[in-house]
Design a protein around this motif. Structure first.
Motif, mmCIF file in Angstrom:
data_model
loop_
_atom_site.group_PDB
_atom_site.id
_atom_site.type_symbol
_atom_site.label_atom_id
_atom_site.label_comp_id
_atom_site.label_asym_id
_atom_site.label_seq_id
_atom_site.Cartn_x
_atom_site.Cartn_y
_atom_site.Cartn_z
ATOM 1 N N GLY A 72 2.499 -47.463 74.165
ATOM 2 C CA GLY A 72 1.121 -47.044 73.945
ATOM 3 C C GLY A 72 0.142 -48.194 73.907
ATOM 4 O O GLY A 72 -0.959 -48.116 74.456
ATOM 5 N N VAL A 109 -8.492 -42.512 74.385
ATOM 6 C CA VAL A 109 -7.731 -42.177 73.173
ATOM 7 C C VAL A 109 -7.134 -40.770 73.293
ATOM 8 O O VAL A 109 -6.013 -40.518 72.820
ATOM 9 C CB VAL A 109 -8.599 -42.375 71.911
ATOM 10 N N LEU A 112 -4.075 -41.120 75.421
ATOM 11 C CA LEU A 112 -2.953 -41.697 74.673
ATOM 12 C C LEU A 112 -2.356 -40.699 73.681
ATOM 13 O O LEU A 112 -1.172 -40.751 73.373
ATOM 14 C CB LEU A 112 -3.413 -42.952 73.917
ATOM 15 N N THR A 116 1.119 -36.495 71.392
ATOM 16 C CA THR A 116 1.141 -36.030 69.998
ATOM 17 C C THR A 116 0.796 -34.546 69.938
ATOM 18 O O THR A 116 1.345 -33.810 69.122
ATOM 19 C CB THR A 116 0.119 -36.828 69.170
ATOM 20 N N GLN A 174 -8.931 -39.258 58.178
ATOM 21 C CA GLN A 174 -8.189 -40.160 57.283
ATOM 22 C C GLN A 174 -7.171 -39.360 56.476
ATOM 23 O O GLN A 174 -6.035 -39.773 56.300
ATOM 24 C CB GLN A 174 -9.169 -40.815 56.310
ATOM 25 N N THR A 177 -4.132 -38.170 58.575
ATOM 26 C CA THR A 177 -3.082 -39.155 58.845
ATOM 27 C C THR A 177 -1.883 -38.905 57.925
ATOM 28 O O THR A 177 -0.744 -38.918 58.370
ATOM 29 C CB THR A 177 -3.613 -40.582 58.613
ATOM 30 N N GLY A 178 -2.189 -38.656 56.644
ATOM 31 C CA GLY A 178 -1.104 -38.409 55.696
ATOM 32 C C GLY A 178 -0.635 -36.976 55.718
ATOM 33 O O GLY A 178 0.555 -36.706 55.748
ATOM 34 N N ALA A 179 -1.589 -36.047 55.713
ATOM 35 C CA ALA A 179 -1.214 -34.646 55.527
ATOM 36 C C ALA A 179 -0.691 -33.980 56.793
ATOM 37 O O ALA A 179 0.151 -33.098 56.724
ATOM 38 C CB ALA A 179 -2.421 -33.875 55.006
ATOM 39 N N SER A 181 0.262 -35.811 59.681
ATOM 40 C CA SER A 181 1.004 -36.780 60.507
ATOM 41 C C SER A 181 0.384 -36.956 61.882
ATOM 42 O O SER A 181 1.056 -36.843 62.910
ATOM 43 C CB SER A 181 2.471 -36.351 60.651
ATOM 44 N N ILE A 182 -0.905 -37.192 61.897
ATOM 45 C CA ILE A 182 -1.581 -37.432 63.170
ATOM 46 C C ILE A 182 -2.454 -38.665 62.986
ATOM 47 O O ILE A 182 -3.127 -38.808 61.966
ATOM 48 C CB ILE A 182 -2.398 -36.189 63.593
ATOM 49 N N SER A 183 -2.395 -39.573 63.950
ATOM 50 C CA SER A 183 -3.137 -40.826 63.810
ATOM 51 C C SER A 183 -4.641 -40.553 63.739
ATOM 52 O O SER A 183 -5.143 -39.626 64.386
ATOM 53 C CB SER A 183 -2.848 -41.745 64.989
ATOM 54 N N TRP A 184 -5.328 -41.404 62.996
ATOM 55 C CA TRP A 184 -6.769 -41.228 62.777
ATOM 56 C C TRP A 184 -7.511 -41.124 64.103
ATOM 57 O O TRP A 184 -8.329 -40.225 64.312
ATOM 58 C CB TRP A 184 -7.284 -42.413 61.942
ATOM 59 N N GLN A 185 -7.196 -42.042 65.038
ATOM 60 C CA GLN A 185 -7.967 -42.082 66.284
ATOM 61 C C GLN A 185 -7.733 -40.838 67.137
ATOM 62 O O GLN A 185 -8.652 -40.336 67.783
ATOM 63 C CB GLN A 185 -7.672 -43.369 67.075
ATOM 64 N N TYR A 186 -6.512 -40.292 67.120
ATOM 65 C CA TYR A 186 -6.231 -39.081 67.902
ATOM 66 C C TYR A 186 -7.006 -37.897 67.324
ATOM 67 O O TYR A 186 -7.517 -37.052 68.056
ATOM 68 C CB TYR A 186 -4.741 -38.746 67.882
ATOM 69 N N VAL A 188 -9.809 -38.013 65.531
ATOM 70 C CA VAL A 188 -11.241 -38.157 65.821
ATOM 71 C C VAL A 188 -11.507 -37.787 67.285
ATOM 72 O O VAL A 188 -12.423 -37.006 67.595
ATOM 73 C CB VAL A 188 -11.714 -39.606 65.539
ATOM 74 N N ASP B 296 2.119 -39.039 51.196
ATOM 75 C CA ASP B 296 2.834 -39.980 52.044
ATOM 76 C C ASP B 296 1.953 -41.169 52.403
ATOM 77 O O ASP B 296 2.069 -41.738 53.454
ATOM 78 C CB ASP B 296 3.375 -39.296 53.289
ATOM 79 N N HIS B 522 1.995 -42.452 58.584
ATOM 80 C CA HIS B 522 2.948 -41.382 58.890
ATOM 81 C C HIS B 522 4.050 -41.872 59.838
ATOM 82 O O HIS B 522 5.096 -41.247 59.924
ATOM 83 C CB HIS B 522 2.232 -40.174 59.477
#
Lengths: 198, 543
Positions: A72, A109, A112, A116, A174, A177-179, A181-186, A188, B296, B522
């Motif tokens: 990536g 983005v 990329l 996901t 933000q 990301t935790g809840a 499991s997806i990256s912040w940039q994806y 947004v 997490d 994550h």
């Protein structure tokens, strides 16, 4: 009078104080993120459909050819470089160049982040079942974005006030990301793109 | 003179109460493990049925029939003798002239509610509630299972099949080890078992009759003389060990801890305020981590997190957080002893019993070791079986462990020592890890995670082979920082963070709180915890 006499010294001290911050490059702090999202939404809204399709086609073509990679980060740096070259050709019009960069950023983005949102198995099924699989993939991707945008709309981060939208998206992503499991940039990229193309 | 309704309700109440008492359905342990939904259902069951029965049978009205204690000579015409003994007799009958003594209607209703409460407690538990929930699915599943159609003859395969001639030739010449897909297929029907499920064209009534017939035959077989002798032997064998079996069953039903892991640290309690401290008695910090659903993320981005907080949080995430499955234990099985002496492990190894008594943990450890011994004995006697999910049998050092995590200004950056000692004839080890006080800043969270993981699972090592970052290429360490300076393409450049594992040598990242706000925890934290848990399960387990 006082300011006129001492302004070079004041400027020097000011620069000295802000230099460490600039050198460290706090470009991902909340304020910068919100500003970037805000400017991207504005750029997408003001961009014509033709311009948008042109940029999308350019990025997709580059991605399929010279920027093809399993990694990536390598793919990202190649696409960014190609997009920068493309946008630099509009140097005569700084506003258009800035718009081009912001829109290219979101297209890259989302490119990329495709893996996901649509896993390999689903992608294979879509390719198997549809003759125009690219259109079907785009439709599926937009549906996934819609789910994420809906989740954002139902969350406490969403405030209908237009000025707060970017801050809401940033805050929600933000949290995602935790809840989720997806990256912040994806996150947004998906929400902002969905706002432009519901 | 007492009314029949009152007497029967009191009698029923006594019977149900006795049964509830003997079955242990009213014990505090049993009630504590009940699911709130089950408890509500039992309450509803009791209130509804108690009231309905009272109304339907008119139990809230005066009794027509009454019981009377009388001497042998005196007996009215409309009554019969119920019990006749030497001292006198109890008669039962009707007498419209005198109203029998009856409990007030409200009390009668309460008694019946209590009776059905007892019935509910005996018949409904967490398992039956779950089975009730699955009833619809099971019903549809059982009626929808059919025998598969006979497998069609496979099409002719072999060298004559298209494309196989070359493979066959290569195989004959020794260039190929096997024929692969061109090898002749064996008839799968050979291994097929007799199917007793419903056939696709079988009428339902015929299928039901077949089922009934088979069940009847198996019941008759069950009562065969040989089986009965075997059953009797088995029963006698079990009765001889009834106490052990009961204690195991009780421990299972009351969900008592299946392991006991202790961590002594000289760090202060993370919550010093009185109210926070009190809250810990209700829900400990570790249980809060276990019950959280979205925890997490680490505290790296938050400045001012104390090392104590990080120890509690990292232990919670490493072992208990349900964000990653499967977890390795329950929060009741892990205890952090805050403010311990810095030579805690030394004291433990020198005089283990006294130290554990002083730490107030000897009782749960004894209970666990006792349970372990009972379980081992019963397994040897083939009275219980090891669940297949457990794989290998447990040993005391797998279910009970002792660690010390000591802050020491004079120590080397990180030292680990192990001391051996005995408790009740079982050998244990106290593993001690000493570390220098961490420098302020968000970066020390990673160190706490790494050191604690290494302490809990001896030999745990996290490197680029275990990481999710790419192995085939890496970004030049000198140029990596420049990737995040400058402006433009903010979203695309965040992609580089996916290749930067905080738990490897990316300490510079900890100095960038802005990047940590968008860091893909994550990916890397998840991987770190999963790798740790895999390693940990090889060393520690639960009964």
């Amino acid at each position: 009078m006082f300011l006129l006499r001492y302004w070079p010294s004041a400027l020097g001290i000011g620069l000295l104080l802000t230099w460490p911050m600039l050198a460290r490059g706090d470009i991902y702090d909340q304020e910068s993120r919100v500003q970037h999202i805000d400017r991207t939404i504005a750029a997408l809204k003001s961009a014509g459909a033709e311009n948008l399709i042109d940029l999308q086609n350019y990025i997709h073509t580059v991605d399929r050819n010279q920027c093809r990679s399993a990694h990536g980060d390598l793919q990202a740096s190649c696409l960014v470089e190609a997009a920068q070259r493309n946008c630099d050709s509009r140097k005569g019009n700084p506003e258009a160049m800035e718009q081009c960069r912001l829109i290219s950023d979101i297209i890259i983005v989302n490119k990329l982040g495709e893996k996901t949102f649509i896993d390999a198995e689903t992608k294979y099924e879509i390719m198997r079942d549809h003759s125009d699989y690219r259109a079907a993939l785009r439709k599926e991707l937009l549906q996934r974005y819609a789910w994420l945008a809906l989740a954002f709309g139902l969350s406490s981060h969403f405030i209908e006030d237009g000025d707060q939208l970017a801050a809401g998206i940033d805050g929600y992503c933000q949290h995602a990301t935790g809840a989720r499991s997806i990256s912040w940039q994806y996150c947004v990229g998906a929400i902002v793109w969905f706002i432009r193309n519901p | 003179m007492i009314g029949a309704k009152t007497l029967s309700s009191l009698g029923l109440l006594i019977i149900v109460a006795t049964l509830v008492w003997f079955r242990g359905a009213a014990s505090l342990d049993y009630l504590q493990q009940l699911d709130p939904a089950v408890a509500t259902l039992i309450g509803l069951f009791a209130a509804l049925l108690g009231t309905l029965v009272v109304r339907f049978f008119g139990l809230n009205k005066k009794s027509v029939t009454r019981f009377r204690v009388t001497s042998k000579e005196r007996r009215f015409d409309a009554e019969i003798t119920f019990i006749d003994s030497l001292g006198g007799k109890i008669t039962v009958g009707e007498d419209s002239t005198v109203a029998p003594a009856d409990l007030p209607p409200a009390v009668q209703r309460l008694i019946y509610i209590a009776i059905f409460l007892g019935v509910g407690l005996m018949t409904l538990n967490n398992r039956t509630f779950a089975l009730l929930g699955e009833f619809k699915t099971r019903l549809s599943a059982s009626s929808s299972r059919f025998c598969e159609e006979a497998i069609q003859e496979p099409p002719p395969q072999g060298p004559e099949a298209r494309g196989c001639a070359l493979v066959q030739r290569a195989f004959e010449l020794g260039y190929a080890k096997d024929l692969g897909a061109c090898a002749p297929r064996e008839n799968k029907d050979k291994n097929q078992e007799l199917c007793t499920l419903r056939l696709s064209d079988e009428p339902y009534l015929h299928y039901a009759w077949r089922q009934l017939y088979d069940r009847g035959a198996s019941v008759i077989q069950l009562f065969h003389r040989d089986n009965m002798v075997h059953f009797k032997e088995q029963l006698e064998h079990r009765v001889a060990h009834l106490d052990s079996l009961y204690s195991l069953q009780k421990a299972a039903v009351t969900a008592s801890p299946r392991a006991s892991h202790h961590l002594w640290t000289n760090l202060p309690h993370p919550r010093q305020a009185f109210l926070d401290h009190t809250r810990d008695y209700v829900v400990s910090g570790l249980c809060a981590a276990q019950n959280s659903t979205g925890a997490d993320r680490m505290n790296l981005a938050q400045s001012g997190s104390s090392t104590s907080h990080l120890v509690e949080q990292s232990l919670g995430q490493l072992a208990l957080s349900p964000s990653w499955q499967p977890t390795v234990g329950r929060c009741e099985e892990y205890v952090i002893h805050w403010g311990a002496p810095s030579n805690a492990c030394e004291q433990l190894a020198t005089n283990p019993i006294q130290f554990l008594v002083d730490s107030d943990v000897i009782e749960p450890i004894w209970r666990l070791l006792e349970r372990y011994q009972t379980e081992s004995e019963l397994m040897e006697l083939a009275l219980i079986e090891l669940p297949s999910s457990k794989g290998a049998s447990n040993s005391p050092e797998r279910i009970v462990s002792f660690q010390c995590f000591i802050e020491d200004e004079l120590s080397e950056p990180q030292t680990t020592a192990t001391s051996l000692f005995d408790i009740a004839g079982f050998q244990f080890q106290a593993v001690e890890s000493r570390f220098r006080p961490f420098a302020d800043g968000p970066g020390h969270a990673v160190e706490v995670y790494r050191q604690l993981a290494g302490l809990l699972a001896t030999g745990f090592h996290y490197d680029s082979l275990a990481s999710k970052k790419s192995l085939t290429h890496s970004i030049d360490p000198d140029s990596v920082k420049t990737l995040f300076t400058g402006s433009g393409f903010m979203l695309s450049r965040a992609e580089y963070l996916r290749e930067m594992d905080l738990f490897l040598s990316n300490s510079w990242l900890a100095e960038r709180p802005d990047l940590l706000e968008v860091y893909p925890y994550h990916l890397h934290l998840t991987n770190f915890v999963e790798v740790f848990r895999r390693h940990y399960r090889q060393q520690r387990g639960r009964l």
